[in-house]
Design a protein around this motif. Structure first.
Motif, PDB file in Angstrom:
ATOM      1  N   LEU A 209       0.792  -1.358  -0.142  1.00  0.00           N
ATOM      2  CA  LEU A 209      -0.086   0.100  -0.001  1.00  0.00           C
ATOM      3  C   LEU A 209       1.007   0.996   0.267  1.00  0.00           C
ATOM      4  N   PHE A 210       0.252   2.299  -0.784  1.00  0.00           N
ATOM      5  CA  PHE A 210       1.180   3.284  -0.806  1.00  0.00           C
ATOM      6  C   PHE A 210       1.199   4.460   0.583  1.00  0.00           C
ATOM      7  N   SER A 211       1.615   4.657   1.122  1.00  0.00           N
ATOM      8  CA  SER A 211       1.418   4.404   2.785  1.00  0.00           C
ATOM      9  C   SER A 211       1.392   6.567   3.146  1.00  0.00           C
ATOM     10  N   GLY A 212       3.030   7.011   2.359  1.00  0.00           N
ATOM     11  CA  GLY A 212       2.384   8.076   2.564  1.00  0.00           C
ATOM     12  C   GLY A 212       3.722   8.533   1.423  1.00  0.00           C
ATOM     13  N   PHE A 213       4.182  10.337   1.630  1.00  0.00           N
ATOM     14  CA  PHE A 213       5.225  10.724   0.668  1.00  0.00           C
ATOM     15  C   PHE A 213       6.534  11.775   1.237  1.00  0.00           C
ATOM     16  N   TRP A 214       6.720  12.143   0.458  1.00  0.00           N
ATOM     17  CA  TRP A 214       7.703  12.901   0.878  1.00  0.00           C
ATOM     18  C   TRP A 214       8.009  13.990  -0.879  1.00  0.00           C
ATOM     19  N   MET A 215       7.682  15.107  -0.861  1.00  0.00           N
ATOM     20  CA  MET A 215       7.738  15.180  -1.922  1.00  0.00           C
ATOM     21  C   MET A 215       9.759  16.741  -1.446  1.00  0.00           C
ATOM     22  N   ILE A 216      10.619  16.325  -2.059  1.00  0.00           N
ATOM     23  CA  ILE A 216      12.095  16.653  -1.706  1.00  0.00           C
ATOM     24  C   ILE A 216      13.003  17.718  -3.123  1.00  0.00           C
ATOM     25  N   GLN A 217      13.677  18.119  -2.877  1.00  0.00           N
ATOM     26  CA  GLN A 217      14.291  19.920  -3.652  1.00  0.00           C
ATOM     27  C   GLN A 217      15.453  19.128  -3.974  1.00  0.00           C
ATOM     28  N   VAL A 218      16.284  18.396  -4.626  1.00  0.00           N
ATOM     29  CA  VAL A 218      18.096  18.675  -4.495  1.00  0.00           C
ATOM     30  C   VAL A 218      17.951  18.772  -5.860  1.00  0.00           C
ATOM     31  N   GLY A 219      19.876  18.301  -5.710  1.00  0.00           N
ATOM     32  CA  GLY A 219      20.920  19.298  -6.834  1.00  0.00           C
ATOM     33  C   GLY A 219      20.669  17.770  -7.531  1.00  0.00           C
ATOM     34  N   SER A 220      20.564  16.500  -6.835  1.00  0.00           N
ATOM     35  CA  SER A 220      21.063  15.467  -8.521  1.00  0.00           C
ATOM     36  C   SER A 220      20.465  14.092  -7.654  1.00  0.00           C
ATOM     37  N   LYS A 221      20.331  13.378  -8.902  1.00  0.00           N
ATOM     38  CA  LYS A 221      19.725  11.372  -8.552  1.00  0.00           C
ATOM     39  C   LYS A 221      20.912  11.316  -7.268  1.00  0.00           C
ATOM     40  N   GLU A 222      21.967  11.367  -7.182  1.00  0.00           N
ATOM     41  CA  GLU A 222      22.442  10.442  -6.114  1.00  0.00           C
ATOM     42  C   GLU A 222      22.212  11.231  -4.421  1.00  0.00           C
ATOM     43  N   GLU A 223      21.882  12.527  -5.122  1.00  0.00           N
ATOM     44  CA  GLU A 223      21.526  13.165  -3.366  1.00  0.00           C
ATOM     45  C   GLU A 223      19.572  13.068  -3.133  1.00  0.00           C
ATOM     46  N   ALA A 224      19.549  12.989  -4.384  1.00  0.00           N
ATOM     47  CA  ALA A 224      17.554  12.218  -3.352  1.00  0.00           C
ATOM     48  C   ALA A 224      17.852  10.782  -2.910  1.00  0.00           C
ATOM     49  N   MET A 225      19.619   9.339  -3.578  1.00  0.00           N
ATOM     50  CA  MET A 225      19.220   8.617  -3.083  1.00  0.00           C
ATOM     51  C   MET A 225      19.786   8.753  -1.812  1.00  0.00           C
ATOM     52  N   GLU A 226      20.658   9.798  -1.070  1.00  0.00           N
ATOM     53  CA  GLU A 226      21.255  10.002   0.042  1.00  0.00           C
ATOM     54  C   GLU A 226      19.782  10.354   0.832  1.00  0.00           C
ATOM     55  N   TRP A 227      19.145  10.866   0.542  1.00  0.00           N
ATOM     56  CA  TRP A 227      17.899  10.747   1.394  1.00  0.00           C
ATOM     57  C   TRP A 227      16.526  10.311   1.383  1.00  0.00           C
ATOM     58  N   ALA A 228      17.093   9.614   0.060  1.00  0.00           N
ATOM     59  CA  ALA A 228      15.686   8.287   0.343  1.00  0.00           C
ATOM     60  C   ALA A 228      16.461   6.922   1.709  1.00  0.00           C
ATOM     61  N   ASN A 229      17.196   6.924   1.231  1.00  0.00           N
ATOM     62  CA  ASN A 229      18.642   6.044   1.881  1.00  0.00           C
ATOM     63  C   ASN A 229      18.158   6.043   3.577  1.00  0.00           C
ATOM     64  N   ARG A 230      18.001   6.893   3.893  1.00  0.00           N
ATOM     65  CA  ARG A 230      17.897   8.177   5.655  1.00  0.00           C
ATOM     66  C   ARG A 230      17.373   7.911   6.524  1.00  0.00           C
ATOM     67  N   CYS A 231      15.527   7.159   5.707  1.00  0.00           N
ATOM     68  CA  CYS A 231      14.330   7.634   6.104  1.00  0.00           C
ATOM     69  C   CYS A 231      14.268   6.330   7.229  1.00  0.00           C
ATOM     70  N   PRO A 232      14.032   6.651   8.332  1.00  0.00           N
ATOM     71  CA  PRO A 232      13.507   5.136   9.408  1.00  0.00           C
ATOM     72  C   PRO A 232      12.065   4.348   8.679  1.00  0.00           C
ATOM     73  N   LEU A 233      12.558   3.456   7.467  1.00  0.00           N
ATOM     74  CA  LEU A 233      11.290   2.331   7.258  1.00  0.00           C
ATOM     75  C   LEU A 233      11.753   1.143   7.937  1.00  0.00           C
ATOM     76  N   GLY A 234      11.346   0.489   8.307  1.00  0.00           N
ATOM     77  CA  GLY A 234      12.044  -1.446   8.659  1.00  0.00           C
ATOM     78  C   GLY A 234      11.959  -2.016   7.374  1.00  0.00           C
ATOM     79  N   PRO A 235      11.487  -3.310   7.366  1.00  0.00           N
ATOM     80  CA  PRO A 235      11.537  -4.297   6.935  1.00  0.00           C
ATOM     81  C   PRO A 235      10.542  -3.935   6.341  1.00  0.00           C
ATOM     82  N   GLY A 236      10.302  -5.361   5.163  1.00  0.00           N
ATOM     83  CA  GLY A 236       8.929  -5.146   4.625  1.00  0.00           C
ATOM     84  C   GLY A 236       8.495  -3.851   3.801  1.00  0.00           C
ATOM     85  N   SER A 237       9.321  -2.880   4.237  1.00  0.00           N
ATOM     86  CA  SER A 237       8.887  -1.479   3.671  1.00  0.00           C
ATOM     87  C   SER A 237       9.427  -1.241   2.098  1.00  0.00           C
TER      88      SER A 237
END
Length: 141
Positions: free
Chosen positions: A78-106
């Motif tokens: 299920l799509f359970s939430g979202f963030w819209m971010i503005q960053v300088g690159s795909k790599e920066e978006a990936m860095e922020w995504a990796n920091r998200c506090p989600l657990g296994p199965g998410s």
């Protein structure tokens, strides 16, 4: 570059989430949101209600479209939430995504939001130009 981070969770992950101390969930998500805000990259974000009474799906495979209770009944994620971010690159978006506090199965699906430059030869289209004006008037980047 704008990116949408789409939070998805399996049924098992949702059960694990419901068993967690909700104060801990709030603290972890709050810290993540605060980091996004302090870095100046967060444009928007929110969780989505999973109450079937408030959700619906509009299916455009018929005319007129068919409205049914939703989200989709047979989905495993299920799509359970979202963030819209503005960053300088795909790599920066990936860095922020990796920091998200989600657990296994998410999962966090990360999608780049289109920009005028994506429309190339159609950049002079009056409708696209009007959308650009609307974005500027509404304060969107």
């Amino acid at each position: 570059m704008k990116y949408m981070l789409i939070m998805r969770a399996t049924d098992a992950a949702r059960q694990d989430y419901e068993a967690m101390d909700f104060n801990e969930v709030i603290e972890k998500m709050g810290a993540y949101n605060e980091a996004l805000l302090k870095a100046g990259v967060m444009l928007a974000g929110d969780g989505l209600a999973d109450s079937m009474a408030d959700n619906f799906v509009v299916d455009f495979s018929a005319d007129p479209p068919i409205v049914t209770d939703g989200p989709y009944g047979e989905t495993h994620e299920l799509f359970s939430g979202f963030w819209m971010i503005q960053v300088g690159s795909k790599e920066e978006a990936m860095e922020w995504a990796n920091r998200c506090p989600l657990g296994p199965g998410s999962k966090l699906e990360v999608r780049r939001v289109t920009e005028m430059s994506d429309f190339g030869e159609f950049a002079d289209n009056p409708v696209l130009k009007q959308q650009e004006t609307w974005r500027a008037e509404s304060g969107q980047v």
